[in-house]
Write an enzyme that holds these catalytic residues in place. Sequence first.
Site, PDB file in Angstrom:
ATOM      1  N   LYS A 215       0.791  -1.223   0.000  1.00 52.11           N
ATOM      2  CA  LYS A 215       0.000   0.000   0.000  1.00 52.11           C
ATOM      3  C   LYS A 215       0.827   1.279   0.000  1.00 52.11           C
ATOM      4  CE  LYS A 215      -3.625  -0.827  -0.587  1.00 52.11           C
ATOM      5  NZ  LYS A 215      -4.931  -1.243  -0.102  1.00 52.11           N
TER       6      LYS A 215
HETATM    7  N1  PMP Z   1      -3.247  -7.662   1.454  1.00 48.43           N
HETATM    8  C1  PMP Z   1      -3.226  -6.747   2.434  1.00 48.43           C
HETATM    9  C2  PMP Z   1      -2.667  -7.142   3.763  1.00 48.43           C
HETATM   10  C3  PMP Z   1      -3.744  -5.474   2.214  1.00 48.43           C
HETATM   11  O1  PMP Z   1      -3.725  -4.571   3.205  1.00 48.43           O
HETATM   12  C4  PMP Z   1      -4.291  -5.163   0.947  1.00 48.43           C
HETATM   13  C5  PMP Z   1      -4.888  -3.809   0.701  1.00 48.43           C
HETATM   14  N2  PMP Z   1      -6.092  -3.567   1.375  1.00 48.43           N
HETATM   15  C6  PMP Z   1      -4.291  -6.134  -0.041  1.00 48.43           C
HETATM   16  C7  PMP Z   1      -3.749  -7.357   0.252  1.00 48.43           C
HETATM   17  C8  PMP Z   1      -4.917  -5.912  -1.402  1.00 48.43           C
HETATM   18  O2  PMP Z   1      -4.340  -4.947  -2.236  1.00 48.43           O
HETATM   19  P1  PMP Z   1      -5.236  -4.024  -3.158  1.00 48.43           P
HETATM   20  O3  PMP Z   1      -5.909  -3.010  -2.288  1.00 48.43           O
HETATM   21  O4  PMP Z   1      -4.273  -3.363  -4.112  1.00 48.43           O
HETATM   22  O5  PMP Z   1      -6.242  -4.849  -3.850  1.00 48.43           O
END
Ligand code: PMP
Length: 500
Positions: A44
């Site tokens: 992130k």
């Molecule tokens: N895994 C974790 C631990 C996350 O915090 C996030 C983001 N919310 C994701 C996966 C998924 O990534 P994205 O928001 O780009 O779909």
Amino acid sequence: MKNKFNSILETIGNTPVVKISSIAPNNVNLYVKLESFNPGGSVKDRLALGVIEAAEKSGELKPGQTVVEATSGNTGIGLAVVCAKKGYPLVIVMAENFSIERRKLMRFLGAKVIITPAALKGSGMLAKAKELADTHGWFLTQQFENEANAAIHERTTAEEILRDFEGERLDYWVTGFGTGGTVNGVARRLKKERPETQIVLCEPDNSQLIGSGEKQPEWRGKGPTPSHPAFRPHAMQGWTPDFISSLAAEAVEKKHIDRLMPVSGADALALSKALAQKEGIFTGITGGASFAGALAIANEAGAGSNILCMLPDTGERYLTTPLFEDIDTEMNSDELAIAESTPNYRFDNLAIPQDEENEEEVEDPFPLTDAGIATMNKFLTDSDSPVVMFALEWCEFCWAARKLFKALDIPFVSVDLDSVSYAESGMGTQLRGALLDKLGTPTVPQIFITGEVIGGCTELFAANDDGSLKQLLERAEVQFDSEKNVIGADFLPNWVRKKD
Ligand code: PMP
């Protein structure tokens, strides 16, 4: 590639891709992309930098303007890193059921964290962030629909993947989704430049929003985004909120997803642990979950296939979650057997071994001097400060006593005997000599009220618990919060408390 940077923000991205050896079938090449190498410890950070810099460019975000976002944690930490460096105040809205360490990390990085009830789910925290932005004129980053979220993955994550697999096949790319930024941006670029790469999207098996085939119910302009009917609480913090975001929906509608892969919470936890213990790769629950999906693919993929799986963050963020539930705090039976395999340094054999040959005459460590006695007495008779604690600056028991004083608003003077100024003048050891002579014990802390000794931390807590401390303070006319009741032991360090 240079490895010297002008700012922490330049270290975002360019994360390593590592081949798995011991827990992958040996006829395929299974790789993981370690997003924990970002400075905030997760994927992130990319989004945070992407949305903030896009808003700076468009003029939507003004210098010094407050940034606000609803997040399960990693986005908040990424935004906190970026906002700290760029000087924007940051307010994060987070549901109470996300791990405590995330809140503390964000606050440590200077953000303010607003907690919302778990029952109101992801959409509730989002609604609160919107309300705060509208009311106060703050910049809402809107990670779930902000095109800059997908764009930075298209520009960086996908670019890195193309570079690292240049001249090689990439048969499968495996990810989960939270905001959908990763899948939207990376899939878009891979579909253009690597149409042969199969995009695999993982979902919790008990909460398959996209797998259900049902569209996200539309938002009718009032209240929070409605929950998707297939949503159920699941183990993968950061994946699959209770709605399908527009970024995730777009990837599906554009037919960028070749395959959906349901993953169980138990497999996610088990594989996060296996990656740690068999590969030395420390990732969180969604890392274990994506890896479970990638392993399922690996088990059926043709020989020689190349598979790349995203590991979104570090495992250190999950100490208070089910991921660490069966990790002991105390020694287990194997560890006890090791401890007991030699005679010394054991809790059940507390005699400290003496190295007799090295015993030499040493100088009196706590000399009794007139100056020491006079200084001690000056503190003990100072009517402006009736509560005096002779202490060591960083001793845990002294901290415990200070915490109790602070909890009850008791004004006190802490005479820190090992402070630099006392060490330089030699007064620290002379004060200890005077205290030893007066009390007959060398232990610290020693707490006094109007010159009368209470004792150490244990005695202070006992006096608190039986009410005599309040009486002594009232008699000494000390102003404090006499209405408040606390339990002494609650202030002790954890390692002492757990023994009871
Ligand atoms: N895994 C974790 C631990 C996350 O915090 C996030 C983001 N919310 C994701 C996966 C998924 O990534 P994205 O928001 O780009 O779909």
